[in-house]
Design a protein around this motif. Sequence first.
Motif, mmCIF file in Angstrom:
data_model
loop_
_atom_site.group_PDB
_atom_site.id
_atom_site.type_symbol
_atom_site.label_atom_id
_atom_site.label_comp_id
_atom_site.label_asym_id
_atom_site.label_seq_id
_atom_site.Cartn_x
_atom_site.Cartn_y
_atom_site.Cartn_z
ATOM 1 N N ASP A 147 28.739 45.610 20.982
ATOM 2 C CA ASP A 147 30.005 46.276 20.665
ATOM 3 C C ASP A 147 30.265 47.460 21.591
ATOM 4 O OD1 ASP A 147 30.485 44.470 18.642
ATOM 5 O OD2 ASP A 147 29.759 45.806 17.043
ATOM 6 N N ALA A 148 29.217 48.197 21.894
ATOM 7 C CA ALA A 148 29.374 49.337 22.798
ATOM 8 C C ALA A 148 29.749 48.870 24.201
ATOM 9 C CB ALA A 148 28.086 50.149 22.841
ATOM 10 N N GLN A 149 29.119 47.814 24.671
ATOM 11 C CA GLN A 149 29.426 47.287 26.003
ATOM 12 C C GLN A 149 30.845 46.718 26.046
ATOM 13 O OE1 GLN A 149 27.720 48.348 28.229
ATOM 14 N NE2 GLN A 149 25.811 47.272 28.603
ATOM 15 N N ALA A 197 33.380 47.672 24.289
ATOM 16 C CA ALA A 197 34.324 48.790 24.305
ATOM 17 C C ALA A 197 34.366 49.444 25.682
ATOM 18 C CB ALA A 197 33.932 49.818 23.247
ATOM 19 N N LYS A 198 33.235 49.457 26.360
ATOM 20 C CA LYS A 198 33.151 50.120 27.656
ATOM 21 C C LYS A 198 33.718 49.262 28.783
ATOM 22 C CE LYS A 198 29.662 52.544 30.399
ATOM 23 N NZ LYS A 198 28.235 52.867 30.487
ATOM 24 N N PHE A 199 33.388 47.967 28.797
ATOM 25 C CA PHE A 199 33.743 47.100 29.923
ATOM 26 C C PHE A 199 34.711 45.987 29.572
ATOM 27 C CE2 PHE A 199 29.375 48.521 30.898
ATOM 28 C CZ PHE A 199 29.644 49.185 32.066
ATOM 29 N N GLY A 200 34.821 45.641 28.327
ATOM 30 C CA GLY A 200 35.528 44.429 27.925
ATOM 31 C C GLY A 200 37.035 44.514 28.055
ATOM 32 N N ARG A 201 37.612 43.353 28.254
ATOM 33 C CA ARG A 201 39.062 43.226 28.256
ATOM 34 C C ARG A 201 39.404 42.065 27.336
ATOM 35 N NH1 ARG A 201 40.737 41.890 33.994
ATOM 36 N NH2 ARG A 201 38.870 40.652 33.827
ATOM 37 N N SER A 202 40.574 42.107 26.753
ATOM 38 C CA SER A 202 40.977 41.028 25.872
ATOM 39 C C SER A 202 41.343 39.805 26.705
ATOM 40 C CB SER A 202 42.171 41.447 25.018
ATOM 41 O OG SER A 202 43.324 41.573 25.833
ATOM 42 N N LYS A 203 41.410 38.671 26.054
ATOM 43 C CA LYS A 203 41.760 37.428 26.739
ATOM 44 C C LYS A 203 43.158 37.535 27.350
ATOM 45 C CE LYS A 203 41.952 32.457 26.021
ATOM 46 N NZ LYS A 203 41.766 31.366 25.060
ATOM 47 N N ALA A 204 44.075 38.156 26.651
ATOM 48 C CA ALA A 204 45.438 38.319 27.159
ATOM 49 C C ALA A 204 45.455 39.165 28.430
ATOM 50 C CB ALA A 204 46.325 38.947 26.092
ATOM 51 N N GLU A 205 44.655 40.222 28.457
ATOM 52 C CA GLU A 205 44.595 41.065 29.652
ATOM 53 C C GLU A 205 44.029 40.294 30.840
ATOM 54 O OE1 GLU A 205 42.224 44.193 28.056
ATOM 55 O OE2 GLU A 205 43.948 45.496 27.724
ATOM 56 N N LYS A 206 42.992 39.485 30.597
ATOM 57 C CA LYS A 206 42.410 38.685 31.671
ATOM 58 C C LYS A 206 43.417 37.670 32.206
ATOM 59 C CE LYS A 206 37.734 38.911 29.805
ATOM 60 N NZ LYS A 206 36.664 38.137 29.185
ATOM 61 N N GLU A 207 44.138 36.999 31.303
ATOM 62 C CA GLU A 207 45.129 36.011 31.731
ATOM 63 C C GLU A 207 46.275 36.670 32.490
ATOM 64 O OE1 GLU A 207 46.191 34.024 28.141
ATOM 65 O OE2 GLU A 207 44.409 32.728 28.183
ATOM 66 N N LEU A 208 46.700 37.857 32.052
ATOM 67 C CA LEU A 208 47.775 38.573 32.741
ATOM 68 C C LEU A 208 47.348 38.955 34.151
ATOM 69 C CD1 LEU A 208 50.549 39.915 32.683
ATOM 70 C CD2 LEU A 208 49.449 41.951 31.725
ATOM 71 N N GLN A 209 46.131 39.446 34.304
ATOM 72 C CA GLN A 209 45.646 39.809 35.632
ATOM 73 C C GLN A 209 45.541 38.577 36.526
ATOM 74 O OE1 GLN A 209 41.822 41.684 35.780
ATOM 75 N NE2 GLN A 209 42.023 42.191 37.939
ATOM 76 N N GLN A 210 45.071 37.459 35.973
ATOM 77 C CA GLN A 210 44.959 36.224 36.748
ATOM 78 C C GLN A 210 46.343 35.746 37.190
ATOM 79 O OE1 GLN A 210 42.242 34.697 37.774
ATOM 80 N NE2 GLN A 210 43.333 33.001 38.709
ATOM 81 N N ALA A 211 47.323 35.798 36.291
ATOM 82 C CA ALA A 211 48.678 35.377 36.631
ATOM 83 C C ALA A 211 49.283 36.267 37.705
ATOM 84 C CB ALA A 211 49.560 35.394 35.378
ATOM 85 N N ARG A 212 49.045 37.565 37.613
ATOM 86 C CA ARG A 212 49.563 38.478 38.629
ATOM 87 C C ARG A 212 48.923 38.227 39.991
ATOM 88 N NH1 ARG A 212 49.825 44.145 35.192
ATOM 89 N NH2 ARG A 212 51.801 43.700 34.160
ATOM 90 N N ALA A 213 47.624 37.931 39.998
ATOM 91 C CA ALA A 213 46.939 37.655 41.256
ATOM 92 C C ALA A 213 47.460 36.365 41.885
ATOM 93 C CB ALA A 213 45.431 37.561 41.023
ATOM 94 N N GLU A 214 47.678 35.348 41.061
ATOM 95 C CA GLU A 214 48.217 34.081 41.575
ATOM 96 C C GLU A 214 49.623 34.270 42.133
ATOM 97 O OE1 GLU A 214 47.887 31.378 38.328
ATOM 98 O OE2 GLU A 214 45.704 31.192 38.523
ATOM 99 N N LYS A 215 50.452 35.052 41.444
ATOM 100 C CA LYS A 215 51.817 35.298 41.925
ATOM 101 C C LYS A 215 51.789 36.067 43.241
ATOM 102 C CE LYS A 215 56.310 37.184 40.603
ATOM 103 N NZ LYS A 215 56.655 37.474 41.947
#
Length: 63
Positions: A24-26, A28-46
């Motif tokens: 849980d600590a890790q 909170a420190k490093f994790g991103r939600s699935k939506a955030e990961k998909e948004l970043q992937q979509a932006r990189a592809e665009k």
Amino acid sequence: MAEIVNLRTARKQAARKAARATADAQAAKFGRSKAEKELQQARAEKAARDLDAHHRDREQDQD
């Protein structure tokens, strides 16, 4: 009368609890939600598509 406790089971439960707390600590420190990961992937592809759309063909430049 005292409750009988299996020490092996108690040790495993304590280890699971500690691992869960660390996870849980890790998260909170490093994790991103699935939506955030998909948004970043979509932006990189665009961005890659937009960059490729601006490339000139080398054959046309030499003509």
